[in-house]
Design a protein around this motif. Structure first.
Motif, mmCIF file in Angstrom:
data_model
loop_
_atom_site.group_PDB
_atom_site.id
_atom_site.type_symbol
_atom_site.label_atom_id
_atom_site.label_comp_id
_atom_site.label_asym_id
_atom_site.label_seq_id
_atom_site.Cartn_x
_atom_site.Cartn_y
_atom_site.Cartn_z
ATOM 1 N N LEU A 141 -47.588 -45.746 -5.258
ATOM 2 C CA LEU A 141 -47.282 -45.018 -4.026
ATOM 3 C C LEU A 141 -47.476 -43.519 -4.222
ATOM 4 O O LEU A 141 -48.008 -42.829 -3.357
ATOM 5 C CB LEU A 141 -45.840 -45.307 -3.603
ATOM 6 N N ILE A 142 -47.051 -43.024 -5.383
ATOM 7 C CA ILE A 142 -47.215 -41.595 -5.658
ATOM 8 C C ILE A 142 -48.693 -41.241 -5.713
ATOM 9 O O ILE A 142 -49.153 -40.297 -5.068
ATOM 10 C CB ILE A 142 -46.529 -41.223 -6.993
ATOM 11 N N LEU A 143 -49.457 -42.037 -6.467
ATOM 12 C CA LEU A 143 -50.876 -41.700 -6.662
ATOM 13 C C LEU A 143 -51.633 -41.760 -5.339
ATOM 14 O O LEU A 143 -52.362 -40.824 -4.983
ATOM 15 C CB LEU A 143 -51.492 -42.653 -7.694
ATOM 16 N N ALA A 144 -51.472 -42.855 -4.604
ATOM 17 C CA ALA A 144 -52.181 -42.958 -3.329
ATOM 18 C C ALA A 144 -51.651 -41.933 -2.338
ATOM 19 O O ALA A 144 -52.415 -41.354 -1.554
ATOM 20 C CB ALA A 144 -52.047 -44.372 -2.765
ATOM 21 N N GLY A 145 -50.336 -41.661 -2.407
ATOM 22 C CA GLY A 145 -49.738 -40.668 -1.525
ATOM 23 C C GLY A 145 -50.318 -39.284 -1.774
ATOM 24 O O GLY A 145 -50.560 -38.519 -0.831
ATOM 25 N N LEU A 146 -50.555 -38.961 -3.034
ATOM 26 C CA LEU A 146 -51.174 -37.672 -3.354
ATOM 27 C C LEU A 146 -52.554 -37.572 -2.728
ATOM 28 O O LEU A 146 -52.947 -36.518 -2.215
ATOM 29 C CB LEU A 146 -51.267 -37.487 -4.876
ATOM 30 N N GLY A 147 -53.288 -38.691 -2.786
ATOM 31 C CA GLY A 147 -54.626 -38.704 -2.183
ATOM 32 C C GLY A 147 -54.565 -38.398 -0.691
ATOM 33 O O GLY A 147 -55.334 -37.581 -0.178
ATOM 34 N N GLY A 186 -43.132 -32.952 -3.276
ATOM 35 C CA GLY A 186 -42.512 -33.724 -2.206
ATOM 36 C C GLY A 186 -43.045 -35.145 -2.190
ATOM 37 O O GLY A 186 -42.286 -36.114 -2.060
ATOM 38 N N THR A 187 -44.364 -35.298 -2.357
ATOM 39 C CA THR A 187 -44.972 -36.623 -2.367
ATOM 40 C C THR A 187 -44.461 -37.436 -3.548
ATOM 41 O O THR A 187 -44.167 -38.631 -3.422
ATOM 42 C CB THR A 187 -46.499 -36.500 -2.436
ATOM 43 N N PHE A 188 -44.331 -36.768 -4.684
ATOM 44 C CA PHE A 188 -43.826 -37.444 -5.879
ATOM 45 C C PHE A 188 -42.421 -38.002 -5.614
ATOM 46 O O PHE A 188 -42.138 -39.171 -5.873
ATOM 47 C CB PHE A 188 -43.798 -36.449 -7.051
ATOM 48 N N LEU A 189 -41.553 -37.144 -5.059
ATOM 49 C CA LEU A 189 -40.174 -37.576 -4.802
ATOM 50 C C LEU A 189 -40.127 -38.661 -3.724
ATOM 51 O O LEU A 189 -39.384 -39.633 -3.832
ATOM 52 C CB LEU A 189 -39.321 -36.375 -4.387
ATOM 53 N N ALA A 190 -40.954 -38.494 -2.693
ATOM 54 C CA ALA A 190 -40.988 -39.510 -1.635
ATOM 55 C C ALA A 190 -41.463 -40.838 -2.196
ATOM 56 O O ALA A 190 -40.957 -41.904 -1.831
ATOM 57 C CB ALA A 190 -41.895 -39.051 -0.499
ATOM 58 N N GLY A 191 -42.436 -40.778 -3.105
ATOM 59 C CA GLY A 191 -42.933 -42.002 -3.743
ATOM 60 C C GLY A 191 -41.829 -42.684 -4.534
ATOM 61 O O GLY A 191 -41.664 -43.903 -4.484
ATOM 62 N N LEU A 192 -41.036 -41.872 -5.247
ATOM 63 C CA LEU A 192 -39.913 -42.443 -6.004
ATOM 64 C C LEU A 192 -38.921 -43.123 -5.060
ATOM 65 O O LEU A 192 -38.437 -44.213 -5.334
ATOM 66 C CB LEU A 192 -39.191 -41.341 -6.777
#
Lengths: 381, 448
Positions: free
Chosen positions: B145-151, B377-383
């Protein structure tokens, strides 16, 4: 001001709602109490009868099931397997738990959660759970596992046995043989057809049996009924490449009908509904698979018969064995003999099928059960 | 919607770019539903498409947190509705309301307790391993989720609605899995090759909409959605081909080689006898987060990306090639999504199935939105979403609360983030973009 208005309106709304809830409440108050009492009475009654039936208290046994991405309400595979779980709950008085997997990534965590909450028997529904069940079985030697519709395999897909894992398989070619014989006997154009969803063993085994049934009819009667859509020798034929795209079923159906086939057996779950939609209004008949299409689809008047795969009873049987302490890792293989597979009644076509053909089918069924006739298939479990 | 959708069109008037930051923002805030129209326009239209994006990107953290809180409360209501005991007690709610509230409280608290136990720390477990396992599971679920979310986030910052992460994950997964099982290379080297292959596969699937948009002006929303479907059918087809179909079932590829998988992240000497699934893919996610931060905030390309996202016309006038930035952004976005695929395929005993992408590609959009398209933010949201996923699994199996509740919570979060005025209204927060209103809001609050 606006705030007050909103407050007033919502207060009024609450009052209205409360009033609405009030009226039936007087009645439900009394009836619900009696209902509850009745429920409790029923439940205890049930429990007692269950216990006597099962010969003991099984409430400390827990059977659990994990679905694949289809979910337990897929009107097909998962649902059929799940009916076995709920059936066991009723007949044995055991505890059950189930979890749906929304993606492949959830298989392992779901199985793990089941093991952790103390399930004694964990069943995975479908080939896709094979790896996850195998891993869990190796990691938890004290828990028993079941796997519906697939055997266990090593990394190179060679079959292996696992001490605490029981595959639940179905030799559907036996029932499909009867369906093929019936189709060949019923066709007026001397052409019948079949197609599959994906070229996988659990699909092709239907087509193999169907093909053999047609051949047997030709041999017995010197007929020349032709099968379209499957070449058993070459293991090659027509596929929708999908288990849910009904338009594929429609176009395959149209092709077969234009080639002159008047009985079609789709082995592709809901894709067959597409075929049914184009068969409607023509003289084409269908043979359904897995479940009884006369009951589960709205095309009962087109369905000659169904090749049934009794997954629910098979799952229930495996659970019963385990509850009784008779778990074995030997695969359960559903056959005509143990009624794991069968041919459904003809329903609307009961009168159309000649008695002679019915007798012949009964004769073949007996031969298969007695082992006199073996329906060979490279896809057999 | 009034303007014809002509990507790459010249600015209609000089002042449109100039006054747009204030005007567009306030108008968006006034009309919450405008968010639904934004998706149809391309980011090149400064007045609608990128305006909603900018609002999402520029919203504040408080709104995100409050959105999560509201969503959890709503989820609680649904859990109570779905509970059988609650349904029984509601029939005599007026006779004995206490029963109803007790049952509701029990249902909701049990479910959320299970969610916590499954996501963070299982205080009921017997062993230390089992107690801390949930948090590692959450991190495992969070990785893709983090990786794709970053994209997705990189795309948003460039003003691109990249809906194609799903397809990019699938293609990345196909390449990574093929390199994983078809070759047998030494340790480390094999893994690196597979990771690189996965990233390239995703990047290729991102390049196609990028180049189409840059050269022909094709709408990236439509192209990426279509490419998702092509990828879904592609993987179904690929799985029936020769080497992929060693099982003869067309459902699962062979397993990847012994050196192609990410090793477990938590070594045995740290937590003896652990069976955690958490692997080095999580470290890749951390590195990717740092990379994206550097890329966007510190590099020249990042400056161009942000400039093109803020105002493509101004960026073009300043001499930047917006087309080049578009292609580059989509390639990077695709590459990150491809890395998300590696975290799924490159695990011990991993193999490729048609479900490799699950719904990560779409969840990633939510993650990027919740994270305000910022790397951290994306990292935390992914978590957070990983924790929901992991906790939802336990919640489902222990309290038989449908895991769909988790999806409802996630969806409500997106809904609320797309409509900040709603959240502000619920919590009576002042609107930062409308200073005159602040006084009124304050007096209202005092009055109430």
């Amino acid at each position: 001001m606006r705030v007050f208005k909103i407050a007033a309106v919502s207060a009024a709304a609450v009052m209205v709602l409360a009033a609405c809830g009030d009226a039936p409440d007087e009645e439900t108050e009394t009836t619900s109490d009696t209902d509850n009492a009745a429920d409790e009475g029923e439940q205890t009654g049930d429990d007692e009868s269950e216990e006597t039936a099962a010969g003991g208290d099984n409430s400390d046994f827990k059977a659990c099931m994990i679905s694949d991405a289809g979910g337990f309400d897929d009107q097909s595979f998962n649902q059929a397997a799940h009916s076995g779980l709920t059936g066991a709950e009723e007949s044995l008085g055991i505890e059950i738990a189930d979890a749906e997997s929304n993606s492949d990534a959830e298989f392992a965590p779901n199985i793990d959660a089941m093991v952790q909450q103390g399930c004694d028997f964990v069943i995975g529904a479908g080939f896709l759970l094979e790896q996850a069940i195998e891993d869990a079985a190796n990691a938890n030697p004290d828990t028993n596992f079941g796997l519906v519709d697939s055997g266990f395999q090593d990394a190179d897909f060679a079959p292996i046995e696992i001490d605490n894992g029981k595959p639940i398989l179905f030799n559907t070619s036996e029932a499909a043989f009867l369906a093929g014989y019936l189709a060949a006997g019923m066709t007026e154009t001397d052409k019948v057809a079949t197609y599959g969803g994906l070229p996988i063993p659990s699909v092709q085994i239907f087509m193999d049996g169907f093909s053999d049934g047609v051949d047997a009819y030709n041999e017995d009667n010197g007929a020349a009924v032709e099968l379209l859509g499957w070449d058993k020798e070459a293991q090659n034929g027509s596929f929708a490449n999908s288990f849910d795209d009904q338009s594929q079923g429609a176009s395959l159906g149209e092709q077969f009908i234009s080639q002159g086939a008047d009985i079609i057996m789709p082995v592709a779950g809901p894709v067959g509904l597409g075929t049914a939609s184009v068969a409607e209004g023509t003289d084409t008949k269908l043979i359904w698979v897995d479940s009884d299409g006369y009951e589960t689809t709205e095309y009962g008047d087109l369905i000659l018969t169904s090749v049934l795969k009794h997954m629910g009873p098979a799952v229930e049987g495996a659970i019963t064995e385990t509850v009784n302490g008779e778990f074995s890792n030997e695969p359960y293989v559903g056959t005509l003999e143990n009624e794991g597979v069968s041919l459904a009644p003809f329903y609307d076509f009961e009168d159309a099928v000649p008695q002679e053909l019915k007798d012949k089918l009964a004769e073949y069924e007996e031969q298969i059960i007695s082992g006199e006739l073996v329906v060979e298939s490279p896809n057999a479990p | 919607m009034s303007e014809p959708n002509s990507p790459g069109s010249r600015p209609t008037s000089d002042d449109s770019g100039h006054e747009e930051p204030t005007q567009a923002d306030t108008s968006q805030d006034e009309g919450g539903p405008a968010g639904s129209t934004g998706a149809d326009d391309t980011a090149y239209d400064p007045r609608s498409g990128s305006a909603i994006l900018r609002q999402v990107v520029g919203g504040d953290v408080v709104i995100s947190l409050l959105a999560v809180v509201i969503a959890l409360l709503l989820g609680g209501v649904l859990i109570a509705f779905a509970d059988e005991d609650v349904a029984k007690t509601v029939s005599y709610i007026f006779a004995r309301p206490a029963d109803f509230f007790a049952a509701s409280w029990e249902a909701v608290s049990d479910a959320y307790k299970a969610l916590f136990r499954g996501a963070i720390f299982d205080y009921e477990a017997d062993t230390f391993n089992r107690k801390i396992r949930p948090i590692t599971e959450s991190m495992t679920f969070a990785t893709p989720l983090i990786l794709a979310g970053l994209g997705i986030a990189v795309g948003f910052r460039a003003g691109l609605f990249n809906i194609g992460a799903q397809g990019q994950i699938i293609v990345g997964g196909i390449v990574a899995a093929y390199l994983g099982f078809a070759y047998d290379l030494p340790a480390v080297l094999h893994l690196l090759l597979c990771i690189l292959g996965g990233a390239l596969g995703g990047a290729l699937w991102g390049f196609i909409p990028g180049i189409l948009k840059a050269r022909t002006g094709a709408n990236e929303v439509i192209v990426t959605i279509m490419l998702n479907w092509i990828a879904v059918n592609l993987i179904a087809y690929v799985l029936t081909l020769g080497k992929f179909n060693a099982s003869g079932t067309g459902l699962r590829s062979p397993q990847i080689g012994p050196h192609a998988g990410y090793p477990p992240l938590i070594p045995d000497f740290l937590v003896p006898g652990n069976t955690f699934r958490l692997h080095w893919g999580f470290v890749v996610a951390i590195l990717a987060t740092i990379f994206v931060w550097w890329l966007l905030e510190r590099s020249t390309i990042g400056f161009e990306v942000r400039a093109a996202g803020a105002n493509p016309h101004a960026a073009r006038t300043a001499g930047m090639s917006v087309g080049r930035v578009t292609v580059l952004t989509m390639v990077i976005a695709g590459g990150l999504a491809g890395l998300a695929a590696t975290s799924q395929v490159l695990v011990t005993g991993g193999s490729l199935t048609a479900g490799v992408a699950a719904t990560y590609g779409f969840d990633a959009i939510t993650v990027a939105l919740l994270g305000r398209s910022r790397p951290l933010g994306t990292f935390l949201a992914g978590l957070l979403f990983g924790a929901f996923q992991s906790g939802g699994t336990l919640m489902q199996s222990v309290t038989s609360t449908p895991i769909d509740i988790v999806f409802v919570v996630q969806s409500v979060i997106v809904l609320l983030i797309a409509a900040p005025p709603l959240v502000r209204a619920i919590f009576r927060l002042p609107d930062p973009d409308a200073p005159p209103k602040r006084g009124r809001a304050a007096t209202k609050e005092a009055a109430a």
